[in-house]
Scaffold this active site. Structure first.
Site, PDB file in Angstrom:
ATOM      1  N   GLU A   1      58.534  42.869  14.673  1.00 55.10           N
ATOM      2  CA  GLU A   1      59.412  44.063  14.905  1.00 55.10           C
ATOM      3  C   GLU A   1      59.541  44.534  16.157  1.00 55.10           C
ATOM      4  OE1 GLU A   1      57.557  47.856  12.928  1.00 55.10           O
ATOM      5  OE2 GLU A   1      59.514  48.682  12.934  1.00 55.10           O
TER       6      GLU A   1
ATOM      7  N   LYS B   1      41.497  45.133  -0.685  1.00 57.67           N
ATOM      8  CA  LYS B   1      42.824  44.895  -0.701  1.00 57.67           C
ATOM      9  C   LYS B   1      43.669  45.498  -1.821  1.00 57.67           C
ATOM     10  CE  LYS B   1      41.665  40.505   1.231  1.00 57.67           C
ATOM     11  NZ  LYS B   1      41.479  39.070   1.026  1.00 57.67           N
TER      12      LYS B   1
ATOM     13  N   ASP C   1      41.618  39.521   8.163  1.00 57.15           N
ATOM     14  CA  ASP C   1      42.529  39.401   6.912  1.00 57.15           C
ATOM     15  C   ASP C   1      43.480  40.143   6.635  1.00 57.15           C
ATOM     16  OD1 ASP C   1      43.030  39.142   4.087  1.00 57.15           O
ATOM     17  OD2 ASP C   1      41.053  38.597   3.732  1.00 57.15           O
TER      18      ASP C   1
ATOM     19  N   HIS D   1      65.612  51.697  18.093  1.00 55.71           N
ATOM     20  CA  HIS D   1      65.759  50.616  17.054  1.00 55.71           C
ATOM     21  C   HIS D   1      67.225  49.821  17.222  1.00 55.71           C
ATOM     22  CE1 HIS D   1      61.759  50.314  15.249  1.00 55.71           C
ATOM     23  NE2 HIS D   1      61.846  51.486  15.440  1.00 55.71           N
TER      24      HIS D   1
HETATM   25  C1  HMG Z   1      61.556  52.486  22.556  1.00 63.03           C
HETATM   26  C2  HMG Z   1      61.067  53.744  23.340  1.00 63.03           C
HETATM   27  C3  HMG Z   1      59.469  53.284  23.903  1.00 63.03           C
HETATM   28  C4  HMG Z   1      61.572  54.160  24.496  1.00 63.03           C
HETATM   29  O1  HMG Z   1      61.460  55.183  25.017  1.00 63.03           O
HETATM   30  P1  HMG Z   1      61.843  55.749  26.407  1.00 63.03           P
HETATM   31  O2  HMG Z   1      60.717  56.934  26.565  1.00 63.03           O
HETATM   32  O3  HMG Z   1      63.082  56.007  26.520  1.00 63.03           O
HETATM   33  O4  HMG Z   1      61.358  54.629  27.369  1.00 63.03           O
HETATM   34  P2  HMG Z   1      61.173  54.524  29.072  1.00 63.03           P
HETATM   35  O5  HMG Z   1      62.337  53.195  29.271  1.00 63.03           O
HETATM   36  O6  HMG Z   1      61.328  55.904  29.784  1.00 63.03           O
HETATM   37  O7  HMG Z   1      60.070  54.026  29.127  1.00 63.03           O
HETATM   38  C5  HMG Z   1      58.653  54.356  29.023  1.00 63.03           C
HETATM   39  C6  HMG Z   1      57.458  53.685  28.787  1.00 63.03           C
HETATM   40  O8  HMG Z   1      57.712  52.923  27.512  1.00 63.03           O
HETATM   41  C7  HMG Z   1      57.368  51.675  27.722  1.00 63.03           C
HETATM   42  N1  HMG Z   1      58.318  50.619  27.329  1.00 63.03           N
HETATM   43  C8  HMG Z   1      59.884  51.149  27.225  1.00 63.03           C
HETATM   44  N2  HMG Z   1      60.563  49.965  26.974  1.00 63.03           N
HETATM   45  C9  HMG Z   1      59.608  49.063  27.040  1.00 63.03           C
HETATM   46  C10 HMG Z   1      59.783  47.407  26.525  1.00 63.03           C
HETATM   47  N3  HMG Z   1      61.074  46.860  26.482  1.00 63.03           N
HETATM   48  N4  HMG Z   1      58.769  46.842  26.531  1.00 63.03           N
HETATM   49  C11 HMG Z   1      57.577  47.335  26.989  1.00 63.03           C
HETATM   50  N5  HMG Z   1      57.372  48.416  27.088  1.00 63.03           N
HETATM   51  C12 HMG Z   1      58.099  49.452  27.080  1.00 63.03           C
HETATM   52  C13 HMG Z   1      56.789  51.447  29.062  1.00 63.03           C
HETATM   53  O9  HMG Z   1      55.112  51.699  28.834  1.00 63.03           O
HETATM   54  C14 HMG Z   1      57.398  52.493  29.685  1.00 63.03           C
HETATM   55  O10 HMG Z   1      56.787  53.051  31.030  1.00 63.03           O
HETATM   56  P3  HMG Z   1      56.913  52.171  32.277  1.00 63.03           P
HETATM   57  O11 HMG Z   1      56.267  50.956  32.409  1.00 63.03           O
HETATM   58  O12 HMG Z   1      58.234  51.875  32.496  1.00 63.03           O
HETATM   59  O13 HMG Z   1      56.294  53.101  33.161  1.00 63.03           O
HETATM   60  C15 HMG Z   1      60.902  54.673  22.529  1.00 63.03           C
HETATM   61  O14 HMG Z   1      62.249  55.396  22.004  1.00 63.03           O
HETATM   62  C16 HMG Z   1      60.155  54.813  21.202  1.00 63.03           C
HETATM   63  O15 HMG Z   1      58.709  54.552  21.205  1.00 63.03           O
HETATM   64  N6  HMG Z   1      60.514  54.892  20.064  1.00 63.03           N
HETATM   65  C17 HMG Z   1      59.874  54.913  18.927  1.00 63.03           C
HETATM   66  C18 HMG Z   1      59.901  53.421  18.270  1.00 63.03           C
HETATM   67  C19 HMG Z   1      58.900  53.157  17.072  1.00 63.03           C
HETATM   68  O16 HMG Z   1      57.765  53.795  17.114  1.00 63.03           O
HETATM   69  N7  HMG Z   1      58.780  52.239  16.165  1.00 63.03           N
HETATM   70  C20 HMG Z   1      57.869  51.930  15.290  1.00 63.03           C
HETATM   71  C21 HMG Z   1      58.237  51.469  14.039  1.00 63.03           C
HETATM   72  S1  HMG Z   1      58.875  52.661  12.876  1.00 63.03           S
HETATM   73  C22 HMG Z   1      58.326  51.951  11.344  1.00 63.03           C
HETATM   74  O17 HMG Z   1      58.180  50.794  11.116  1.00 63.03           O
HETATM   75  C23 HMG Z   1      57.688  53.058  10.522  1.00 63.03           C
HETATM   76  C24 HMG Z   1      58.397  54.174   9.979  1.00 63.03           C
HETATM   77  C25 HMG Z   1      59.371  54.865  10.953  1.00 63.03           C
HETATM   78  O18 HMG Z   1      59.168  53.800   8.830  1.00 63.03           O
HETATM   79  C26 HMG Z   1      57.137  55.048   9.369  1.00 63.03           C
HETATM   80  C27 HMG Z   1      57.707  56.398   9.127  1.00 63.03           C
HETATM   81  O19 HMG Z   1      58.083  56.815   7.993  1.00 63.03           O
HETATM   82  O20 HMG Z   1      57.199  57.150   9.831  1.00 63.03           O
HETATM   83  N1  NDP Z   2      34.568  36.439  -0.926  1.00 66.73           N
HETATM   84  C1  NDP Z   2      35.377  37.368  -1.231  1.00 66.73           C
HETATM   85  O1  NDP Z   2      35.596  37.977  -2.261  1.00 66.73           O
HETATM   86  C2  NDP Z   2      36.375  37.783  -0.051  1.00 66.73           C
HETATM   87  C3  NDP Z   2      36.415  37.017   0.990  1.00 66.73           C
HETATM   88  N2  NDP Z   2      37.425  37.175   1.964  1.00 66.73           N
HETATM   89  C4  NDP Z   2      37.328  36.273   3.117  1.00 66.73           C
HETATM   90  O2  NDP Z   2      35.930  36.447   3.656  1.00 66.73           O
HETATM   91  C5  NDP Z   2      36.207  36.172   5.104  1.00 66.73           C
HETATM   92  C6  NDP Z   2      35.377  37.036   6.048  1.00 66.73           C
HETATM   93  O3  NDP Z   2      33.995  37.024   5.428  1.00 66.73           O
HETATM   94  P1  NDP Z   2      32.715  37.139   6.402  1.00 66.73           P
HETATM   95  O4  NDP Z   2      31.624  37.183   5.322  1.00 66.73           O
HETATM   96  O5  NDP Z   2      33.017  38.178   7.294  1.00 66.73           O
HETATM   97  O6  NDP Z   2      32.768  35.750   7.300  1.00 66.73           O
HETATM   98  P2  NDP Z   2      32.216  34.280   6.948  1.00 66.73           P
HETATM   99  O7  NDP Z   2      32.005  33.954   5.358  1.00 66.73           O
HETATM  100  O8  NDP Z   2      32.839  33.447   7.557  1.00 66.73           O
HETATM  101  O9  NDP Z   2      30.648  34.361   7.247  1.00 66.73           O
HETATM  102  C7  NDP Z   2      30.331  34.818   8.702  1.00 66.73           C
HETATM  103  C8  NDP Z   2      28.913  34.527   8.731  1.00 66.73           C
HETATM  104  O10 NDP Z   2      28.648  34.355  10.232  1.00 66.73           O
HETATM  105  C9  NDP Z   2      27.433  34.648  10.581  1.00 66.73           C
HETATM  106  N3  NDP Z   2      26.947  35.410  11.802  1.00 66.73           N
HETATM  107  C10 NDP Z   2      26.691  34.692  13.055  1.00 66.73           C
HETATM  108  N4  NDP Z   2      26.526  35.697  13.994  1.00 66.73           N
HETATM  109  C11 NDP Z   2      26.998  36.863  13.185  1.00 66.73           C
HETATM  110  C12 NDP Z   2      27.005  38.353  13.859  1.00 66.73           C
HETATM  111  N5  NDP Z   2      26.610  38.584  14.977  1.00 66.73           N
HETATM  112  N6  NDP Z   2      27.218  39.193  12.881  1.00 66.73           N
HETATM  113  C13 NDP Z   2      27.430  39.268  11.470  1.00 66.73           C
HETATM  114  N7  NDP Z   2      27.346  37.820  10.990  1.00 66.73           N
HETATM  115  C14 NDP Z   2      27.160  36.614  11.991  1.00 66.73           C
HETATM  116  C15 NDP Z   2      26.790  35.283   9.182  1.00 66.73           C
HETATM  117  O11 NDP Z   2      25.886  34.393   8.491  1.00 66.73           O
HETATM  118  P3  NDP Z   2      24.433  34.975   7.732  1.00 66.73           P
HETATM  119  O12 NDP Z   2      25.138  35.849   6.688  1.00 66.73           O
HETATM  120  O13 NDP Z   2      23.548  33.771   7.624  1.00 66.73           O
HETATM  121  O14 NDP Z   2      23.720  35.981   8.806  1.00 66.73           O
HETATM  122  C16 NDP Z   2      27.929  35.700   8.311  1.00 66.73           C
HETATM  123  O15 NDP Z   2      27.728  35.371   7.158  1.00 66.73           O
HETATM  124  C17 NDP Z   2      37.478  36.082   5.449  1.00 66.73           C
HETATM  125  O16 NDP Z   2      38.008  34.620   5.794  1.00 66.73           O
HETATM  126  C18 NDP Z   2      38.199  36.714   4.391  1.00 66.73           C
HETATM  127  O17 NDP Z   2      39.702  36.250   4.283  1.00 66.73           O
HETATM  128  C19 NDP Z   2      38.238  38.422   1.849  1.00 66.73           C
HETATM  129  C20 NDP Z   2      38.241  39.085   1.054  1.00 66.73           C
HETATM  130  C21 NDP Z   2      37.247  38.728  -0.290  1.00 66.73           C
END
Ligand code: HMG
Ligand code: NDP
Length: 406
Positions: A102, A231, A306, A401
């Site tokens: 995005e 999920k 996941d 955007h």
């Molecule tokens: C686009 C901006 C940031 C411009 O904003 P601006 O203030 O005009 O930008 P600027 O050129 O003055 O720059 C300000 C800072 O923005 C950053 N920045 C600026 N441009 C860049 C770039 N190219 N690459 C990396 N960083 C960038 C950077 O940190 C920069 O600081 P600087 O480093 O220059 O001091 C602003 O208009 C904005 O944030 N817009 C909002 C866009 C957004 O949040 N989209 C999210 C997706 S929307 C969605 O998916 C969900 C939705 C909307 O449907 C959910 C809902 O229903 O609400």
């Molecule tokens: N089975 C299901 O229903 C579902 C499975 N998943 C999947 O499950 C996976 C994640 O399960 P998850 O159990 O996290 O991972 P894993 O099955 O990969 O198991 C991780 C293992 O790591 C060991 N371990 C080593 N060091 C650590 C530590 N510091 N802290 C905790 N555990 C440690 C543990 O062994 P020990 O237990 O012997 O201590 C643990 O069981 C993902 O791939 C996901 O997509 C997602 C949703 C549902």
């Protein structure tokens, strides 16, 4: 493994019925098996899979992450920040890795990070932790349901012992019963330390369910009874939490809001109330936020989480308030399911994503790395919320955007 290193040979054997499509790794190395499948899929579909086949890690390393592998999808990866995260499990300046398609998303979160940094950083804390699995049991009637609930209350220690025998790290925290007619759901909640824990909790709960069946009249119908709830959008996760419940906040001086976000604390607070709170309530939504899912999804992809659990990750409430003329801003994610061991975190590119945050593998103490990851994601979500609400306030959403996202 033994056999051929020629993908064409392997593919021909599948076509002649001598080998099965999903068993190729038993007859060749994982890369050859994937290449053979590409040939078969290309022939069947007419698609060219050259780019999908051009992946940068040994296929063998994805063995526990996927079956029927043919290659890898590449999602662009970027970073925002560095941003100051003042957490309990992590502190200091860090880049946040985000993988997305995005346009404008990283620009927006980056802007939010720069504002948070100017305000001295975000404070972030995990306030509750526990992965759940809730099997459903069949009982004869309500009297038997009540008997099962009482038995569970009296015998939690026995369940804990059985569950914890299956894991070195996991700890059973509690078991909460829910009754619906002749259905009893037992919601088991575990401290899974640095693992997201869904496999761990499922295996441990299976052992505990065996004890329930052996000791009571209840019969296990399904190891997952959907009260877990994994999920799917569900109020229980938004209220009770699942995985990590994590909050981040920041107090932003008025001049920083005006100069960097081209709006005012009052405008952001009003938009938050009318959009995120009232608008979401009217929509019957669970997420009282603008786009927390954007940052959760992008950081999940970047760090091997996941992806389906973005559903729970979007259970978040954003608040905005004017305090002494400045902007108090927070985001609380109720059910962020994250791990730094296991699952997709083992894949090489995702492990590098964790390295950017310094949280690959097990933490010290166990659980500290997953807590730190949660604090970083909450900080990214805070930055994203801030920048998007500001863009709505300054009426820059559509122009942003137009210029960046198309
Ligand atoms: C686009 C901006 C940031 C411009 O904003 P601006 O203030 O005009 O930008 P600027 O050129 O003055 O720059 C300000 C800072 O923005 C950053 N920045 C600026 N441009 C860049 C770039 N190219 N690459 C990396 N960083 C960038 C950077 O940190 C920069 O600081 P600087 O480093 O220059 O001091 C602003 O208009 C904005 O944030 N817009 C909002 C866009 C957004 O949040 N989209 C999210 C997706 S929307 C969605 O998916 C969900 C939705 C909307 O449907 C959910 C809902 O229903 O609400
Ligand atoms: N089975 C299901 O229903 C579902 C499975 N998943 C999947 O499950 C996976 C994640 O399960 P998850 O159990 O996290 O991972 P894993 O099955 O990969 O198991 C991780 C293992 O790591 C060991 N371990 C080593 N060091 C650590 C530590 N510091 N802290 C905790 N555990 C440690 C543990 O062994 P020990 O237990 O012997 O201590 C643990 O069981 C993902 O791939 C996901 O997509 C997602 C949703 C549902």
């Amino acid at each position: 493994m033994s056999g051929t290193s020629d993908p064409k040979d392997l593919a021909a054997k599948v076509e002649s019925g001598d080998l099965r499509f999903h068993e190729l790794e038993e007859h060749a190395d994982a890369d050859t098996a994937a290449a053979a499948r590409r040939l078969l899929v290309e022939e069947q579909s007419g698609a060219s899979l050259d780019t999908v086949g051009d992946y940068g890690f040994p296929a063998e390393q994805a063995d526990s992450a996927i079956e029927n592998m043919i290659g890898a999808i590449q999602v662009p990866l970027g970073v925002v920040g560095p941003v100051e995260v003042n957490g309990a499990a992590t502190s200091g300046e860090t880049y946040l890795p985000l993988a997305t398609t995005e346009g404008a998303l990283l620009a927006s979160v980056n802007r939010g990070c720069s504002v948070i940094d100017r305000a001295g950083g975000a404070t972030a804390r995990v306030t509750k932790s526990g992965m759940t699995r809730a099997p459903v049991f069949r009982v004869a009637d309500v009297a038997e349901a009540e008997a099962l609930v009482s038995w569970v209350r009296d015998n939690e220690a026995m369940l804990k012992e059985a569950a914890e025998e299956t894991t070195n790290h996991g700890e059973l925290l509690d078991v909460t019963p829910y009754v619906v007619g002749d259905n009893v759901y037992l919601r088991f909640r575990y401290d899974t330390k640095d693992a997201m824990g869904m496999n761990m909790a499922t295996i441990a709960t299976r052992a505990a369910a065996d004890v329930v069946e052996a000791e009571t009249a209840a019969s296990l119908v399904a190891l997952s009874g959907n009260l877990c709830s994994d999920k799917k959008p569900a109020a229980i996760n938004a209220v009770e939490g699942r995985g990590r419940s994590v909050t981040a906040d920041v107090l932003i001086p008025r001049d920083v809001v005006e100069e960097r976000l081209h709006t005012t604390p009052e405008a952001i607070a009003e938009i938050n109330t009318r959009k995120n709170l009232v608008g979401s309530a009217k929509a019957g939504g669970l997420g009282f936020n603008a786009h927390v899912a954007n940052v959760v999804a992008a950081m999940f992809l970047a760090t091997g989480q996941d992806a389906a659990q973005v559903v729970e990750g979007s259970n978040a409430i954003t608040t905005a308030e004017v305090k002494d003329g400045n902007l108090y801003f927070s985001v609380s994610l109720a059910s962020l399911e994250v791990g730094t061991v296991g699952g997709g975190t083992k894949l090489p590119t995702q492990a590098e994503g964790l390295d950017i945050l310094g949280v690959r593998g097990g933490g010290d103490p166990a659980g500290a790395n997953a807590d730190a990851l949660a604090e970083c994601i909450a900080t990214g979500a805070l930055a994203g919320e801030l920048s998007l609400l500001a863009a709505l306030g300054s009426r820059h959403l559509s122009s942003a955007h137009e210029s960046l996202g198309r």
